[in-house]
Design a protein around this motif. Structure first.
Motif, PDB file in Angstrom:
ATOM      1  N   ASP A  44       0.806  -1.218   0.000  1.00 57.07           N
ATOM      2  CA  ASP A  44       0.000   0.000   0.000  1.00 57.07           C
ATOM      3  C   ASP A  44       0.841   1.272   0.000  1.00 57.07           C
ATOM      4  N   ASP A  45       2.161   1.131   0.076  1.00 59.68           N
ATOM      5  CA  ASP A  45       3.043   2.287   0.098  1.00 59.68           C
ATOM      6  C   ASP A  45       3.148   2.884  -1.302  1.00 59.68           C
ATOM      7  N   PRO A  46       2.912   4.191  -1.459  1.00 58.18           N
ATOM      8  CA  PRO A  46       3.013   4.789  -2.795  1.00 58.18           C
ATOM      9  C   PRO A  46       4.466   4.849  -3.258  1.00 58.18           C
ATOM     10  N   PHE A  47       4.653   4.697  -4.545  1.00 56.14           N
ATOM     11  CA  PHE A  47       5.991   4.810  -5.118  1.00 56.14           C
ATOM     12  C   PHE A  47       5.879   5.386  -6.518  1.00 56.14           C
ATOM     13  N   GLU A  48       7.020   5.873  -6.990  1.00 53.82           N
ATOM     14  CA  GLU A  48       7.056   6.405  -8.355  1.00 53.82           C
ATOM     15  C   GLU A  48       8.357   5.944  -8.992  1.00 53.82           C
ATOM     16  N   CYS A  49       8.247   5.224 -10.064  1.00 48.76           N
ATOM     17  CA  CYS A  49       9.391   4.755 -10.845  1.00 48.76           C
ATOM     18  C   CYS A  49      10.344   3.911  -9.999  1.00 48.76           C
ATOM     19  N   GLY A  50       9.833   3.223  -9.017  1.00 48.63           N
ATOM     20  CA  GLY A  50      10.677   2.371  -8.193  1.00 48.63           C
ATOM     21  C   GLY A  50      11.476   3.120  -7.146  1.00 48.63           C
ATOM     22  N   ILE A  51      11.333   4.422  -7.079  1.00 50.29           N
ATOM     23  CA  ILE A  51      12.070   5.219  -6.101  1.00 50.29           C
ATOM     24  C   ILE A  51      11.159   5.483  -4.913  1.00 50.29           C
ATOM     25  N   GLU A  52      11.677   5.273  -3.726  1.00 45.66           N
ATOM     26  CA  GLU A  52      10.850   5.525  -2.540  1.00 45.66           C
ATOM     27  C   GLU A  52      10.517   7.002  -2.433  1.00 45.66           C
ATOM     28  N   SER A  53       9.285   7.275  -2.062  1.00 45.92           N
ATOM     29  CA  SER A  53       8.869   8.662  -1.933  1.00 45.92           C
ATOM     30  C   SER A  53       9.420   9.258  -0.647  1.00 45.92           C
ATOM     31  N   VAL A  54       9.859  10.501  -0.761  1.00 49.55           N
ATOM     32  CA  VAL A  54      10.441  11.210   0.378  1.00 49.55           C
ATOM     33  C   VAL A  54       9.705  12.524   0.523  1.00 49.55           C
ATOM     34  N   GLY A  55       9.280  12.844   1.713  1.00 54.76           N
ATOM     35  CA  GLY A  55       8.620  14.114   1.952  1.00 54.76           C
ATOM     36  C   GLY A  55       7.121  14.046   1.727  1.00 54.76           C
ATOM     37  N   ASP A  56       6.508  15.225   1.747  1.00 56.37           N
ATOM     38  CA  ASP A  56       5.065  15.337   1.608  1.00 56.37           C
ATOM     39  C   ASP A  56       4.709  15.641   0.152  1.00 56.37           C
ATOM     40  N   ALA A  57       3.689  14.984  -0.361  1.00 52.09           N
ATOM     41  CA  ALA A  57       3.266  15.207  -1.744  1.00 52.09           C
ATOM     42  C   ALA A  57       2.512  16.524  -1.898  1.00 52.09           C
ATOM     43  N   ARG A  58       2.157  17.153  -0.820  1.00 48.41           N
ATOM     44  CA  ARG A  58       1.363  18.375  -0.870  1.00 48.41           C
ATOM     45  C   ARG A  58       2.190  19.637  -0.643  1.00 48.41           C
ATOM     46  N   THR A  59       3.484  19.550  -0.926  1.00 43.86           N
ATOM     47  CA  THR A  59       4.315  20.739  -0.789  1.00 43.86           C
ATOM     48  C   THR A  59       3.964  21.709  -1.910  1.00 43.86           C
ATOM     49  N   PRO A  60       3.933  22.990  -1.615  1.00 45.17           N
ATOM     50  CA  PRO A  60       3.562  23.955  -2.648  1.00 45.17           C
ATOM     51  C   PRO A  60       4.623  24.027  -3.758  1.00 45.17           C
TER      52      PRO A  60
END
Length: 124
Positions: A44-60
């Motif tokens: 259930d962990d979101p990922f993009e292109c096999g790279i672990e996501s770091v930080g908040d997706a809602r940063t301006p």
């Protein structure tokens, strides 16, 4: 050749549309029902292109990014308008040439405005 179409003339198109939508809906329902349902923190962990996501997706994000994207689309569409004009240049004659000059003048005046506003300057 027929000048008017009857509603029965559209029946094959309607049947094909209903079959296509039914197939898509049926496939989605059946795969959801018979497919495996394994839940885990890793799955259930979101990922993009096999790279672990770091930080908040809602940063301006800076509005300049979106302005440059809109400008890219604007000038891309402008090029799309120039292709048919170039193909039909001889048939359009002087009228077509003047129309393209007016179009380019309006486009370049918008580009001048964008440059004067500093939209393309990234350092601020």
């Amino acid at each position: 050749m027929k000048d008017s179409y009857l509603p029965s003339d559209y029946l094959p198109i309607i049947v094909q549309f209903i079959l296509a939508v039914g197939f898509i809906g049926g496939t989605m329902i059946v795969t959801h029902l018979i497919g495996p349902s394994r839940k885990s923190k890793l799955k259930d962990d979101p990922f993009e292109c096999g790279i672990e996501s770091v930080g908040d997706a809602r940063t301006p994000i800076s509005v300049k990014y979106f302005l440059v994207a809109i400008l890219f689309v604007l000038f891309d569409v402008e090029v799309i308008f120039m292709y048919p004009w170039a193909v039909n240049f001889k048939e359009l004659g002087m009228f077509g040439f003047v129309e393209m000059l007016v179009f380019m003048a309006l486009l370049l005046s918008g580009f001048y405005y964008v440059i004067r506003k500093g939209v393309l300057n990234w350092e601020e």
